[in-house]
Design a protein around this motif. Structure first.
Motif, PDB file in Angstrom:
ATOM      1  N   GLY A 268     -29.114 -37.080 -14.246  1.00 54.42           N
ATOM      2  CA  GLY A 268     -29.926 -37.262 -13.045  1.00 54.42           C
ATOM      3  C   GLY A 268     -31.254 -37.905 -13.346  1.00 54.42           C
ATOM      4  O   GLY A 268     -31.596 -38.213 -14.496  1.00 54.42           O
ATOM      5  N   VAL A 269     -32.033 -38.105 -12.300  1.00 55.33           N
ATOM      6  CA  VAL A 269     -33.362 -38.698 -12.393  1.00 55.33           C
ATOM      7  C   VAL A 269     -34.172 -38.177 -11.221  1.00 55.33           C
ATOM      8  O   VAL A 269     -33.606 -37.710 -10.218  1.00 55.33           O
ATOM      9  CB  VAL A 269     -33.272 -40.251 -12.366  1.00 55.33           C
ATOM     10  N   ARG A 270     -35.500 -38.215 -11.324  1.00 53.71           N
ATOM     11  CA  ARG A 270     -36.334 -37.738 -10.228  1.00 53.71           C
ATOM     12  C   ARG A 270     -37.670 -38.470 -10.211  1.00 53.71           C
ATOM     13  O   ARG A 270     -38.028 -39.183 -11.158  1.00 53.71           O
ATOM     14  CB  ARG A 270     -36.589 -36.246 -10.349  1.00 53.71           C
ATOM     15  N   LEU A 271     -38.393 -38.313  -9.112  1.00 55.59           N
ATOM     16  CA  LEU A 271     -39.722 -38.886  -8.971  1.00 55.59           C
ATOM     17  C   LEU A 271     -40.763 -37.916  -9.515  1.00 55.59           C
ATOM     18  O   LEU A 271     -40.561 -36.707  -9.521  1.00 55.59           O
ATOM     19  CB  LEU A 271     -40.017 -39.195  -7.500  1.00 55.59           C
ATOM     20  N   ALA A 272     -41.881 -38.469  -9.945  1.00 58.02           N
ATOM     21  CA  ALA A 272     -42.961 -37.640 -10.465  1.00 58.02           C
ATOM     22  C   ALA A 272     -43.732 -37.002  -9.316  1.00 58.02           C
ATOM     23  O   ALA A 272     -43.979 -37.641  -8.275  1.00 58.02           O
ATOM     24  CB  ALA A 272     -43.901 -38.481 -11.329  1.00 58.02           C
ATOM     25  N   ASP A 273     -44.104 -35.734  -9.496  1.00 55.55           N
ATOM     26  CA  ASP A 273     -44.971 -35.004  -8.560  1.00 55.55           C
ATOM     27  C   ASP A 273     -44.434 -35.021  -7.128  1.00 55.55           C
ATOM     28  O   ASP A 273     -45.204 -35.038  -6.166  1.00 55.55           O
ATOM     29  CB  ASP A 273     -46.389 -35.587  -8.592  1.00 55.55           C
ATOM     30  N   THR A 274     -43.119 -35.031  -6.978  1.00 50.87           N
ATOM     31  CA  THR A 274     -42.495 -35.061  -5.661  1.00 50.87           C
ATOM     32  C   THR A 274     -41.418 -33.986  -5.592  1.00 50.87           C
ATOM     33  O   THR A 274     -40.356 -34.144  -6.199  1.00 50.87           O
ATOM     34  CB  THR A 274     -41.875 -36.443  -5.367  1.00 50.87           C
ATOM     35  N   PRO A 275     -41.661 -32.891  -4.892  1.00 46.68           N
ATOM     36  CA  PRO A 275     -40.637 -31.846  -4.790  1.00 46.68           C
ATOM     37  C   PRO A 275     -39.390 -32.350  -4.059  1.00 46.68           C
ATOM     38  O   PRO A 275     -39.457 -33.259  -3.228  1.00 46.68           O
ATOM     39  CB  PRO A 275     -41.347 -30.745  -3.991  1.00 46.68           C
ATOM     40  N   HIS A 276     -38.271 -31.759  -4.380  1.00 45.57           N
ATOM     41  CA  HIS A 276     -36.974 -32.102  -3.775  1.00 45.57           C
ATOM     42  C   HIS A 276     -36.685 -33.602  -3.904  1.00 45.57           C
ATOM     43  O   HIS A 276     -36.250 -34.256  -2.941  1.00 45.57           O
ATOM     44  CB  HIS A 276     -36.944 -31.703  -2.293  1.00 45.57           C
ATOM     45  N   SER A 277     -36.918 -34.153  -5.095  1.00 45.19           N
ATOM     46  CA  SER A 277     -36.669 -35.587  -5.287  1.00 45.19           C
ATOM     47  C   SER A 277     -35.649 -35.858  -6.384  1.00 45.19           C
ATOM     48  O   SER A 277     -35.495 -37.005  -6.810  1.00 45.19           O
ATOM     49  CB  SER A 277     -37.980 -36.308  -5.635  1.00 45.19           C
ATOM     50  N   ARG A 278     -34.947 -34.846  -6.845  1.00 45.65           N
ATOM     51  CA  ARG A 278     -33.970 -35.041  -7.916  1.00 45.65           C
ATOM     52  C   ARG A 278     -32.683 -35.640  -7.352  1.00 45.65           C
ATOM     53  O   ARG A 278     -32.170 -35.168  -6.335  1.00 45.65           O
ATOM     54  CB  ARG A 278     -33.677 -33.705  -8.594  1.00 45.65           C
ATOM     55  N   VAL A 279     -32.159 -36.662  -8.032  1.00 46.68           N
ATOM     56  CA  VAL A 279     -30.891 -37.287  -7.664  1.00 46.68           C
ATOM     57  C   VAL A 279     -29.916 -37.099  -8.819  1.00 46.68           C
ATOM     58  O   VAL A 279     -30.175 -37.544  -9.935  1.00 46.68           O
ATOM     59  CB  VAL A 279     -31.058 -38.791  -7.357  1.00 46.68           C
ATOM     60  N   ILE A 280     -28.816 -36.408  -8.557  1.00 38.94           N
ATOM     61  CA  ILE A 280     -27.731 -36.290  -9.535  1.00 38.94           C
ATOM     62  C   ILE A 280     -26.880 -37.545  -9.417  1.00 38.94           C
ATOM     63  O   ILE A 280     -26.330 -37.835  -8.355  1.00 38.94           O
ATOM     64  CB  ILE A 280     -26.889 -35.036  -9.263  1.00 38.94           C
TER      65      ILE A 280
END
Length: 517
Positions: A268-280
């Protein structure tokens, strides 16, 4: 006071030496792995260099993710337009045999809802109620039109409808569902601005959060922990019969913890300092038995390399990937050759390796690799071997048919300071076979790391991998007693795919709200 002829209520034992229990044999305490590695040599202090300084201020913690209600998550799932695109990969209803009763998209929504309600039984119960089924009908009307919405029945699928479709239709088509979902999830991450080249110039040592993949494997427990179909009660002699997950097995996690279940890998990957932003972005069922017992599945490291290689074809802006110690040098080498920075913690027990001898004029220096970095080797006056880590001025990157990485290191010397470039990717000479040992001459990507773990930059990337731990923890907590409510690796993978759709739908909705504000 006591009555004559009767013993006292609480008689005291006679005085004397207390009996001592025989001493139990205890094992000697194990020494930490780091201490064990350094017991035969001395290792100098980590220098301040391009990988950071001991005085660097750690990055601030990300904001806490707000809680979401159950119906809110369900609405996010139904509002995801990609979900209806993925339904096109499902086999159409057959003209023969038992009818499906509902279009394929309904069963895909059912699959994703298992992670929301905890089981197929609870999902069928919820979709039998108009409160939840009307939400499904409205979403199908919005995304697929009146023709499909008008064919829906007054209530959702029963458990019997679901079991038939799941075993007869979904499981045989799991590869198409997995691959279609993976490509849609990668595109979703790109639409969020992830895995793209940074707008500003930044060092490869400190890639931005959305440019770093995080991956990990987990063992999901099946509904039953029984490993034998029959057991005998020793007291009564009763024979009890059990249902056994034929694909499950015992795996070692965390170095010494034995767990029973099926093993799955996620990236997965996610944005910095952004809750609920993880993408599997990718999921796979991987081998946790011998090749003979399970020849159809890849081992953990091989599966991870295949996943990341496919993602790189779609996301050229990807900079780095983080994983645990299951990734060895043979797995890191092909990803580094593709231009990726691959970070994993260092394996314990790796002895220092001779690298090269640097000679210039009257100066001669023996360079070794110890603790994942280039060091200067010396023998102290008391006969101890001492390794001094050399400061790295820059992690250099060179593009070509095979990407090359260098450490530009500084060698302190009484005559003059020397600068030398050391390859930290696999070279042609490394791949040659030594005729005396039958092995490669030097496993460079196993011993020498692009970013040494025991540095501020290494600890930063190691922290990124915790997102995978969080993903697996959330997956386990979705189900009663942390047991995935299906038997078999294929069925478990399908349930995990449904969980990923639910997670990514929340990310799509929440990130869109944040961007709009």
């Amino acid at each position: 006071m006591t009555t004559p002829g009767k013993p006292p209520r609480n008689p005291r034992p006679p005085r004397g030496p207390k009996p001592t229990a025989p001493k139990r044999k205890t094992r000697a305490a194990k020494t930490p792995s780091t201490a064990g590695r350094r017991a035969k040599y001395e290792f100098g202090a980590i220098p301040d260099d391009t990988f950071g300084s001991a005085t660097d201020i750690p990055p601030p913690r990300s904001p806490e993710a707000p809680p979401l209600a159950q119906d809110q998550r369900f609405e996010y799932l139904l509002d995801n337009p990609d979900l209806y695109k993925a339904a096109a990969a499902l086999p159409p209803p057959s003209d023969t045999g038992r009818p499906a009763h509902h279009p394929p998209v309904i069963y895909l929504i059912f699959l994703c809802s298992i992670s929301l309600f905890g089981s197929a039984r609870a999902t069928a119960c919820h979709l039998q109620r108009r409160l939840w089924w009307d939400m499904v009908r409205r979403s199908v009307h919005t995304h697929m039109g009146d023709a499909v919405a008008d064919t829906l029945k007054p209530t959702g699928p029963s458990r019997s409808n679901w079991n038939h479709y799941f075993h007869k239709i979904l499981k045989p088509a799991y590869e198409d569902i997995r691959d279609t979902s993976r490509d849609l999830w990668i595109q979703q991450a790109l639409d969020h601005g992830m895995m793209e080249a940074a707008g500003k110039r930044n060092s490869r040592v400190n890639p931005e959060r959305h440019q770093v993949l995080h991956g990990d494997a987990t063992v999901a427990s099946p509904p039953s922990s029984q490993t034998e179909h029959e057991s005998v009660d020793e007291r009564t002699g009763e024979i009890r019969r059990h249902r056994v997950d034929e694909d499950a097995g015992i795996t070692v996690e965390g170095g010494d913890k034995l767990v029973y279940g099926n093993k799955f890998l996620s990236v997965g990957v996610r944005l910095a300092d952004t809750p609920h932003s993880r993408v599997i972005m990718a999921l796979e069922s991987i081998r946790h038995r011998s090749v003979k017992d399970d020849p159809d599945r890849d081992a953990e490291g091989t599966a991870f390399v295949k996943m990341v290689t496919h993602i790189l074809t779609r996301a050229p802006g990807l900079r780095a990937a983080t994983y645990d110690t299951a990734l060895r040098g043979v797995h890191r080498a092909p990803l580094i050759a593709e231009g990726l920075l691959v970070f994993t913690p260092q394996h314990s027990g790796l002895p220092p390796q001779s690298l090269q001898r640097y000679e210039k004029g009257p100066c001669t220096h023996d360079l070794y690799v110890a603790e994942a970095r280039v060091c200067l080797r010396r023998i102290t006056v008391d006969g101890q071997t001492h390794y001094t880590p050399l400061p790295v001025e820059e992690l250099e990157y060179r593009e070509g048919k095979r990407t090359r990485y260098y450490h530009r290191v500084t060698i302190p010397c009484a005559v003059s300071t020397h600068t030398v470039r050391i390859r930290v990717d696999e070279t042609e000479e490394d791949r040659q076979i030594d005729p005396s040992t039958g092995r490669r001459r030097f496993n460079r990507t196993e011993h020498l790391r692009q970013i040494p773990p025991d540095t501020p930059a290494g600890r930063r990337l190691k922290g990124f991998r915790q997102d995978s731990e969080s993903t697996h923890s959330r997956f386990d907590q979705c189900y009663p007693h942390k047991r995935v409510p299906v038997y078999g690796a294929t069925a478990g993978l399908l349930v995990y795919i449904g969980f990923a759709w639910l997670n990514n739908s929340v990310t799509r909705a929440r990130t869109g709200l944040i961007t709009a504000s």
